[in-house]
Structures are given as C-alpha cells and as structure tokens.
Write an enzyme that holds these catalytic residues in place. Structure first.
Site, mmCIF file in Angstrom:
data_model
loop_
_atom_site.group_PDB
_atom_site.id
_atom_site.type_symbol
_atom_site.label_atom_id
_atom_site.label_comp_id
_atom_site.label_asym_id
_atom_site.label_seq_id
_atom_site.Cartn_x
_atom_site.Cartn_y
_atom_site.Cartn_z
ATOM 1 C CB ILE A 1 -0.986 0.001 1.182
ATOM 2 C CG1 ILE A 1 -0.248 -0.112 2.520
ATOM 3 C CG2 ILE A 1 -1.985 -1.145 1.022
ATOM 4 C CD1 ILE A 1 -1.177 0.028 3.738
ATOM 5 N N GLY A 2 2.172 1.096 -0.211
ATOM 6 C CA GLY A 2 3.020 2.271 -0.408
ATOM 7 C C GLY A 2 3.670 2.813 0.854
ATOM 8 N N GLY A 3 3.886 1.957 1.834
ATOM 9 C CA GLY A 3 4.528 2.422 3.073
ATOM 10 C C GLY A 3 5.853 3.112 2.811
ATOM 11 C CG ASP B 1 2.607 -5.954 -3.967
ATOM 12 O OD1 ASP B 1 3.261 -5.634 -2.948
ATOM 13 O OD2 ASP B 1 1.839 -6.943 -3.993
ATOM 14 C CB ILE C 1 9.933 -9.271 -8.269
ATOM 15 C CG1 ILE C 1 9.105 -8.070 -7.801
ATOM 16 C CG2 ILE C 1 11.412 -8.933 -8.346
ATOM 17 C CD1 ILE C 1 9.307 -7.662 -6.364
ATOM 18 C CD GLU C 2 9.141 -14.568 -8.448
ATOM 19 O OE1 GLU C 2 9.053 -13.357 -8.185
ATOM 20 O OE2 GLU C 2 8.433 -15.442 -7.904
ATOM 21 C CB SER D 1 8.846 -4.654 2.661
ATOM 22 O OG SER D 1 8.608 -3.367 2.220
ATOM 23 C CB CYS E 1 7.694 -11.160 6.747
ATOM 24 S SG CYS E 1 5.906 -11.051 6.872
HETATM 25 C C1 LIG Z 1 5.555 -7.428 3.557
HETATM 26 S S1 LIG Z 1 4.543 -6.941 2.237
HETATM 27 C C2 LIG Z 1 5.176 -5.356 1.851
HETATM 28 C C3 LIG Z 1 4.192 -4.284 2.120
HETATM 29 C C4 LIG Z 1 4.595 -2.881 1.769
HETATM 30 N N1 LIG Z 1 5.881 -2.487 2.283
HETATM 31 C C5 LIG Z 1 3.541 -1.890 2.252
HETATM 32 O O1 LIG Z 1 3.893 -0.810 2.705
HETATM 33 O O2 LIG Z 1 2.359 -2.213 2.174
HETATM 34 C C6 LIG Z 1 5.130 -7.930 0.918
HETATM 35 C C7 LIG Z 1 4.464 -7.629 -0.412
HETATM 36 O O3 LIG Z 1 5.135 -8.360 -1.433
HETATM 37 C C8 LIG Z 1 4.207 -8.765 -2.392
HETATM 38 N N2 LIG Z 1 4.830 -9.897 -3.111
HETATM 39 C C9 LIG Z 1 5.056 -11.128 -2.628
HETATM 40 N N3 LIG Z 1 5.704 -11.884 -3.536
HETATM 41 C C10 LIG Z 1 5.904 -11.101 -4.619
HETATM 42 C C11 LIG Z 1 6.534 -11.322 -5.889
HETATM 43 N N4 LIG Z 1 7.059 -12.492 -6.194
HETATM 44 N N5 LIG Z 1 6.553 -10.306 -6.777
HETATM 45 C C12 LIG Z 1 5.997 -9.093 -6.452
HETATM 46 N N6 LIG Z 1 5.401 -8.845 -5.267
HETATM 47 C C13 LIG Z 1 5.353 -9.823 -4.362
HETATM 48 C C14 LIG Z 1 2.964 -9.100 -1.592
HETATM 49 O O4 LIG Z 1 1.800 -9.021 -2.392
HETATM 50 C C15 LIG Z 1 3.006 -8.044 -0.491
HETATM 51 O O5 LIG Z 1 2.232 -6.920 -0.815
#
Ligand SMILES: C[S@@+](CC[C@H](N)C(=O)[O-])C[C@H]1O[C@@H](n2cnc3c(N)ncnc32)[C@H](O)[C@@H]1O
Length: 346
Positions: A12-14, A33, A56-57, A75, A78
């Site tokens: 959400i853009g933290g 994302d 991303i990969e 981020s 986790c």
């Molecule tokens: C821990 S959250 C990060 C949240 C973000 N920092 C925020 O402020 O909302 C991890 C994010 O990575 C995304 N995600 C997970 N695997 C991904 C991938 N392979 N490629 C792109 N995004 C991915 C998830 O949808 C999730 O929104």
C-alpha cells in the site's frame, strides 16, 4: 527531479509515504507488487505512479536496468522468517523473488546507489540474510543493520523490525559461501532522536518493557477517531468473542502508551494480532462490555503506524482487507528516519 526510486513489494506504499515524510526530493519511477487489492490502494493514493503487477522474479533484466533508480526499497514477504512460521528461510518458495533480486545485483550494469530492506525480526537469523550480505560485500555495498521499534519514536505501538541500509561505496571483495557475519544490529540511528531500549543481562534487547511506560511515549487517545455509535458498530466485539476470548486479548485504554503489533490476522485471531480498546474503566478491574470495548479501526492502525492524514483506503475496501494490508505494511515513521539517514548522512 533527479533522485529516482524503485519500490519493490510496494503493497500500500509504506515506503513511498516514508520518502515523503523524510522530505526527500525524489520520484518513484515504478512500484511492483502482485497483490491486486494492495495495488488498488497504492494507485488510489499515488495515481501518477506506474504499478507493475507481475512477479518480480519473472521480469527481464532489461526492465531493471531501464529503471535507472538511485534507491531500491524492498519489503520482501516475511512468512519464510516469522517466529510463528516454519522458518524455512531461503527454502521457502516465498523467498524466491528476493533471492532473484540478490542474484541480479551482481549482474546489473548500473546498480542502485542505495538499498533499503525491511523485514520481520527473525530475518536477521536466516540463511537469506547471509546470502544477501555476502552478495553486498562482493558487489561493493557498505551496509548497516538495524532492529528498531516505533515505540522508540514515541508512537504507542510495538513493531520490532529488521532493516538494512546499503550504499554502493565500498571496494568489492571476494567472499566465500561460508562467510558469516556478526550479529551487530543497531538500535539507534545517527542524528535521530530515538529512545534506547533496555538490555537484559543476557544481552537480549527489550523494546517493550524498556519503553512502554516511558512518559514521552504518546497516549493512545491521540491516535483515535471519534466515532458515533453507528460508526463504531462494525468494530464492536461480539458477545461470543468477548466471552470466549476476552481474556487472551491484549486490552488497552485511551490513556495507555502502548499497543501490540497489528498483524494481518487482526480481528481474525484473538491472540498476538493486535490490541483491543477498552474505552471506559480500568483494564482487568472493570468488566469489558459490548458498549465499552471495540477493535481499533484501520484508520487508527494507520495512525499508529505513522501514515499521514491524507492516506486513505479506496471506497469498497473491506475492513478485513484494510487490516490485512496494514498488517503487512510498515512503520512509516521508522522508515522515514532511516531514509533520511541513508540518503543524507550514511
Ligand atoms: C511485507 S509486504 C510489503 C508491504 C509494503 N511495504 C507496504 O507498505 O504495504 C510484501 C508484499 O510483497 C508482495 N509480493 C510477494 N511476492 C511477490 C513477488 N514475487 N513479486 C511481487 N510482489 C510480491 C505481496 O503481495 C506483499 O504486498
């Protein structure tokens, strides 16, 4: 604007809100994302930023090169590292995209000058951390690692997280796959005013006991919305939940200076997912009733995490989705302090 930022795992853009809070004259050139609901929230708050909804990969190298970004914020998921999880680290499929980025760093012609990584406490013990640090050394990044909690910035909310800051100004050197790195995690950011946590005799750092009775920490009431009876209705606990789980909830009052970490399971699970609010009476002495007890609203959770007033969830986002997204997000205040240091002083 010359300072270009790529926001990976943007949710959400933290990270973007933290950049703004740190007053860094910058442009987010792209956010990445896979979560459609998170991306809708991102686009609602930052309508001019292109958001790429792809794993991303699965993206080609040329795309990363074309970003020409000075800072990469990340981020990654986790779940491979959480204390409650199986802690499979790099073996977990959800670690794959971050491992891909780690590999990519060696291949890029033009590498980002700065990196900022956020993850749960637990990441610092993982094999992914070791793989990442070895790569940073080989590629020529100088790095610092932190374990910080927003309580240190006087927010009445506990959320201990691992952060890594890196700057591309070291001499690259060989580093074997066995090289280990000492567990040196900082709890203070140079030039920033953070309350120091308490350390037990065994060296274990305790942010909560050490800080959450500190007079400087703000009271929960400063982060609350004034809700009418009708507005508060969706946040009431049911009689059943009160009777069955009332005793396992972490209960706070508006006068308190603490809340527990709000996770994506808030309201779904009673224990360890975030505090509930007792609006009147004394916790443990006065009865918790349907009238005097409620969950924190998503807006209040956002306030406690340092999101600005102009942050909002688009109409149509359910309350549950709001909790899930915020639970996955980060402390905007802590990250803004780190960004300020990374870009201006590190
Ligand atoms: C821990 S959250 C990060 C949240 C973000 N920092 C925020 O402020 O909302 C991890 C994010 O990575 C995304 N995600 C997970 N695997 C991904 C991938 N392979 N490629 C792109 N995004 C991915 C998830 O949808 C999730 O929104």
């Amino acid at each position: 604007m010359s300072f270009r930022v790529a926001e990976f795992y943007s949710g959400i853009g933290g990270m973007h809100f933290a950049l703004k809070k740190a007053n860094i004259d910058s442009q987010v050139v792209r956010a990445f994302d896979i979560n459609t609901v998170a991306n809708d929230v991102y686009k609602h708050n930052f309508p001019n930023i292109p958001v790429m909804q792809r794993s991303i990969e699965a993206l080609p190298m040329t795309m990363f090169e074309a970003l020409r970004a000075d800072l990469w914020t990340m981020s990654p998921p986790c779940q491979p590292y959480t204390r409650q999880g199986l802690q499979r680290g790099s073996e977990d499929t959800r670690a794959k995209s971050f491992l891909f980025i780690i590999e990519l760093l060696a291949k890029l012609q033009k590498k980002p000058k700065y990196l900022l990584v956020e993850n749960v406490a637990g990441f610092e013990k993982s094999d992914t951390r070791a793989v990442f640090l070895r790569q940073l050394v080989r590629v020529g990044y100088r790095f610092e690692e932190y374990l910080l909690n927003p309580l240190q910035l006087c927010y009445p909310n506990s959320r201990t997280r691992y952060y890594l800051l890196a700057k591309l100004d070291a001499e690259p050197r060989e580093c074997s796959d066995d090289e280990e790195f000492p567990a040196h995690f900082k709890h203070a950011v140079p030039g920033a005013d953070l309350i120091a946590p308490a350390s037990n005799s065994d060296g274990h750092v305790d942010f909560e006991k050490g800080i959450w009775h500190h007079d400087e920490v703000r009271q929960v009431k400063q982060f609350l919305q004034e809700l009418t009876k009708d507005e508060a209705a969706p946040y009431r606990l049911s009689q059943k939940v009160l009777e069955k789980h009332g005793y396992v909830h972490d209960v706070v009052t508006p006068e308190d200076r603490r809340t527990c970490c709000f996770t994506k399971g808030y309201t779904h699970y009673a224990e360890g997912t975030g505090s509930i609010l007792q609006l009147e009476g004394v916790v443990g002495t006065d009865e918790m009733t349907l009238e005097n007890t409620r969950y924190f609203t998503p807006r209040e959770v956002a306030n406690l995490m340092g999101f600005p007033e102009d942050f909002s969830l688009p109409a149509g986002t359910t309350i549950k989705q709001g909790y899930r997204l915020l639970g996955n997000s980060l402390s905007v205040s802590v990250v803004s302090v780190l960004m300020d240091y990374l870009v201006r002083r590190m």
